[in-house]
Design a protein around this motif. Sequence first.
Motif, PDB file in Angstrom:
ATOM      1  N   ALA A 489       0.854  -1.203   0.000  1.00  0.00           N
ATOM      2  CA  ALA A 489       0.000   0.000   0.000  1.00  0.00           C
ATOM      3  C   ALA A 489       0.884   1.246   0.000  1.00  0.00           C
ATOM      4  O   ALA A 489       1.885   1.303   0.726  1.00  0.00           O
ATOM      5  N   ASP A 490       0.518   2.238  -0.816  1.00  0.00           N
ATOM      6  CA  ASP A 490       1.379   3.427  -0.913  1.00  0.00           C
ATOM      7  C   ASP A 490       0.847   4.616  -0.125  1.00  0.00           C
ATOM      8  O   ASP A 490       1.428   5.688  -0.144  1.00  0.00           O
ATOM      9  N   ARG A 491      -0.309   4.458   0.542  1.00  0.00           N
ATOM     10  CA  ARG A 491      -0.851   5.583   1.334  1.00  0.00           C
ATOM     11  C   ARG A 491      -1.817   5.025   2.396  1.00  0.00           C
ATOM     12  O   ARG A 491      -2.366   3.935   2.219  1.00  0.00           O
ATOM     13  N   GLU A 519       0.728   3.214   4.802  1.00  0.00           N
ATOM     14  CA  GLU A 519       1.822   3.158   3.830  1.00  0.00           C
ATOM     15  C   GLU A 519       2.849   2.114   4.276  1.00  0.00           C
ATOM     16  O   GLU A 519       3.268   2.093   5.439  1.00  0.00           O
ATOM     17  N   ASN A 535      -2.328   1.593  -4.867  1.00  0.00           N
ATOM     18  CA  ASN A 535      -3.288   2.410  -4.120  1.00  0.00           C
ATOM     19  C   ASN A 535      -4.567   1.588  -3.935  1.00  0.00           C
ATOM     20  O   ASN A 535      -5.307   1.366  -4.883  1.00  0.00           O
ATOM     21  N   THR A 537      -6.925   2.464  -1.823  1.00  0.00           N
ATOM     22  CA  THR A 537      -7.966   3.320  -1.228  1.00  0.00           C
ATOM     23  C   THR A 537      -8.701   4.134  -2.307  1.00  0.00           C
ATOM     24  O   THR A 537      -9.542   4.963  -1.986  1.00  0.00           O
ATOM     25  N   LYS A 538      -8.382   3.913  -3.587  1.00  0.00           N
ATOM     26  CA  LYS A 538      -8.965   4.710  -4.678  1.00  0.00           C
ATOM     27  C   LYS A 538     -10.474   4.474  -4.775  1.00  0.00           C
ATOM     28  O   LYS A 538     -10.925   3.321  -4.782  1.00  0.00           O
TER      29      LYS A 538
END
Length: 611
Positions: A489-491, A519, A535, A537-538
């Motif tokens: 996960a990036d965020r 993250e 991502n 959470t988009k």
Amino acid sequence: MNKQIRNIAIIAHVDHGKTTLVDTMLRQSGIFRANEAVVERVMDSNDLERERGITILAKNTALFFHDTKINIVDTPGHSDFGGEVERALRMVDGVVLLVDASEGPLPQTRYVLQKALAAKLPPVVVLNKIDRPDARPEEVLNEIYDLFIDLDATEDQLDFPIVYTNARAGVAHRKIGDDSRDLLPLFEAIVANIPPPTGDPAGVLQLQVTNLDYSDFLGRLAICRVFNGRLNRGEEVGISKLDGRLISTKITKLFTFRGLERDEAETVVAGDIVAIAGVEGIQIGETLTSLEDPAPLEPLIIDEPTLAMVFSVNSSPLSGREGNYVTSRDLRDRLAKELLTNVSIRVEDADTPESFRVLGRGELQLAILIETMRREGFELMVGKPEIVVRTENGKKLEPVERLVIDIPESFIGIIMETIGSRRGEMLKMSNHGSGRVRLDFKIPSRGLIGLRSQLLTDTRGTALIHSIFEGWMEYGGDMALRPTGALVADRPGVSTAYALWGLQERGELFIGPVIEVYEGMIVGENSREQDMEVNVTKEKKLTNMRSSSADEAIRLIPHRQLSLEQAIEFIADDEFVEITPKSIRLRKKVLQYNKRPRRWQEIRASQEAAN
């Protein structure tokens, strides 16, 4: 010599029916009242033991056959809990070796029998599960004889009595097909062939602590075997500590075993197994002896640990939300408490103050410790298991294991390829003509890390895998890393079904929708070898435009829910498993993407180090 006592340990490979046999022995000896409610597998008293159907802790019980008291120690069948077995054998004068009439002797049978024969304990061999449709008692008996000869048994030890049982039905036979309807032949074989305990009730007092228990009312209980002499309640005795000191103490309570109960006793004599309360600070292996004429016994020798894991404080963004114990002091105290009762575990300080290096016998033993801590309300992180390496004569040595895999014939090729890539050597292959094949390998211990889940995947869940520590060999160089990367996960945020739907073709997901992420948290396994920042959470952008394809129904493939053992096997060197009472998450050690070394750089560095 106390002729009215027999001390036995029941030893067997995991799942061959030890605890079930003890159950039926207790029921048939009249220990329980007629109207007493008794659960199945009554000796597996711990929640984890009941869930997994395995024995983890060696436990004591006692029953009466006519006028003879039989003290029974039920031992674990997994090699990871071998420290429990080694202690149990110190308490007894003979063993009941239980072997499945279909599977035959497996690695753990070999390991425990080797210890028992080395201690000169006479065996009674029990072939259990004779009611199985694929039972083959004749061949299994020949395999047992081969095993005894292989382990250099003496002629006396080879002349063992054989009893055939169906533990679930509570029936034992001297010969298959005789008209026995209960376990009488087994009781008779134990009393006739296991010698009464040696020891002089009039000699110098000698008791050795082989196990510890805890009671909410009495505090720490020491479970001991009385080797010589007589012990009275209220008596002043000396404790010979492991460092050689002699400390005076008073015995406040004495107990003997009867079924699952402990009976208070005023005096105990040589040969019996007893529990002592009110002795502060006593440890496993210490001797209780006479103050005037001390005669301490040899301390217990336990095999070395072969695997290490780093336990550290949970430092993730979601830490402290679910657990009650989250600090390094809580972690240190809990590991110190574990050391009191678990002799086969060691704890060392790691590089940082908030992490500890825990050494044990295998992945399962450490996973059971982590699961126990998790249920007690602890939050922690653990790193990838690593082997314990030792140096002798300037050579680097690593532990090597004997691995036995039982599989359908059609999977031989893929198993050989997998084990070969982990530096395994095949020793023998046996085919009983039932469509399944048994393969014996010698493999470095680090080759077993993550192997179980891979083999179960390769064989569609049909492989039976057993391993046992065999010795040390010269270090064989670096081994291949996990072939796949991770989806990271990036965020921070909450995962959405829309985002996961777009990612599921990239690899296998470990989380579902509406899960809080941060993250650096691993949300799935990439199908390629690189890590991929994603991502999750988009959200879908909503507009006034209409189109036939825009509102496609989102269908998610069910995600893979990792168990604790699977998570520990999956992680790479740069990853942690985050464990809380309610969640098991995977994460990168370095959470920020721009500060994290790339996976291909690590792979290249490890290849250069190997060359």
